[in-house]
Design an enzyme around this catalytic site. Structure first.
Site, PDB file in Angstrom:
ATOM      1  N   ASP A 298       0.864  -1.179   0.000  1.00  0.00           N
ATOM      2  CA  ASP A 298       0.000   0.000   0.000  1.00  0.00           C
ATOM      3  C   ASP A 298       0.903   1.231   0.000  1.00  0.00           C
ATOM      4  O   ASP A 298       1.630   1.466   0.972  1.00  0.00           O
ATOM      5  CB  ASP A 298      -0.888   0.027   1.248  1.00  0.00           C
TER       6      ASP A 298
ATOM      7  N   LYS B 173     -10.320  -0.218  -2.173  1.00  0.00           N
ATOM      8  CA  LYS B 173     -10.107  -0.484  -0.751  1.00  0.00           C
ATOM      9  C   LYS B 173     -10.541   0.732   0.051  1.00  0.00           C
ATOM     10  O   LYS B 173     -10.120   1.855  -0.225  1.00  0.00           O
ATOM     11  CB  LYS B 173      -8.637  -0.799  -0.462  1.00  0.00           C
TER      12      LYS B 173
ATOM     13  N   LYS C 258      -7.134   3.112  -3.079  1.00  0.00           N
ATOM     14  CA  LYS C 258      -7.494   3.123  -1.661  1.00  0.00           C
ATOM     15  C   LYS C 258      -7.755   4.552  -1.211  1.00  0.00           C
ATOM     16  O   LYS C 258      -7.052   5.478  -1.629  1.00  0.00           O
ATOM     17  CB  LYS C 258      -6.354   2.481  -0.857  1.00  0.00           C
TER      18      LYS C 258
END
Length: 253
Positions: free
Chosen positions: A107, A211, A172
């Site tokens: 990430d 996400k 995300k």
């Protein structure tokens, strides 16, 4: 029938199970105060509940990889976290180190200043380099926009378009640490808002997954974002979310 009973019955009629919900969760172990003992305990909790991953601080990737060996829980780590301001070469080095030590998901935080300045060539080149490295190692990249820092949807849409073109695995919403000054003078964050999740799902290519992170703290939160097209969430309240699913009668598998 009250609303709580109605929601419970609706939940039970779905195809979800405790396991399928667990596989939506990256169990977050990123708080700066967590000790190694707490990180080990968090890995063991994730293993008991069969989450998708543990998302762990970079230095602790070897610890997580050892603790989770033989389980169905993968290791995720973070790069340029939480503010995204590292030099691209440092982000690449951090990614390479995490992958070498056992992470299979990364990430990374975009350089928000470059986004706000409209330097899209820089932003795209950095994401491409990180994604190419991950894909080349059989890993996946999730790109964190830190939406609380972005004052208009135009920035988010452009990031969705870049990530779609580069075929990243996930976009995300947030780190959970993107605090901005509120009207009362204090600092807080909105995190994964329904507006942003819907926007990101609309403007990303179908193969790019979403996400949600920042504010997903209950089973109802998880179900709500799932209905918006989210397939993964970052959460610290993993155990209480899944225990609530069991209380509502979800099957284990």
């Amino acid at each position: 029938m009250n609303s709580e009973e109605s929601l419970t019955l609706s939940d039970r009629s779905s195809n979800d199970s405790v396991l399928s919900l667990a596989k939506m969760i990256d169990h977050s172990l990123l708080h700066p105060t967590f000790t190694d003992r707490e990180l080990v305990d968090g890995c063991r909790l994730a293993a008991r509940h069969h989450t998708a991953t543990v998302c762990i601080k970079p230095y602790a990737v070897p610890l997580a990889a050892a603790e989770l060996r033989g389980t169905d829980v993968k290791v995720c780590s973070v790069v340029g976290f939480p503010h995204g301001n590292s030099h691209p070469e440092i982000k690449l080095a951090e990614t390479g180190r995490a992958l070498a030590e056992g992470a299979v998901e990364i990430d990374t935080v975009v350089n928000v200043g470059k986004v706000l300045g409209g330097d899209w060539d820089y932003v795209a080149a950095e994401i491409k380099a990180l994604n190419d490295l991950c894909v080349g190692k059989g890993a996946i990249l999730k790109v964190i926009f830190e939406n609380d820092y972005l004052p208009s949807d135009e920035y988010k849409i452009k990031l969705c378009e870049i990530c779609s073109r580069l075929e990243v695995a996930f976009v995300k919403t947030s780190t959970g640490y993107g605090f901005v000054k509120q009207t009362g003078g204090g600092y807080n964050y909105a995190g994964a808002t329904d507006h942003d999740l819907s926007l990101m799902r609309k403007h990303c290519a179908p193969q790019v997954q979403i996400k949600a992170a920042g504010g997903v703290r209950s089973l109802d939160d998880l179900l709500r974002v799932k209905a918006l097209g989210v397939t993964r969430v970052g959460a610290t309240a993993t155990e209480s979310i899944l225990d609530e699913a069991r209380k509502r009668g979800y099957p284990e598998k």
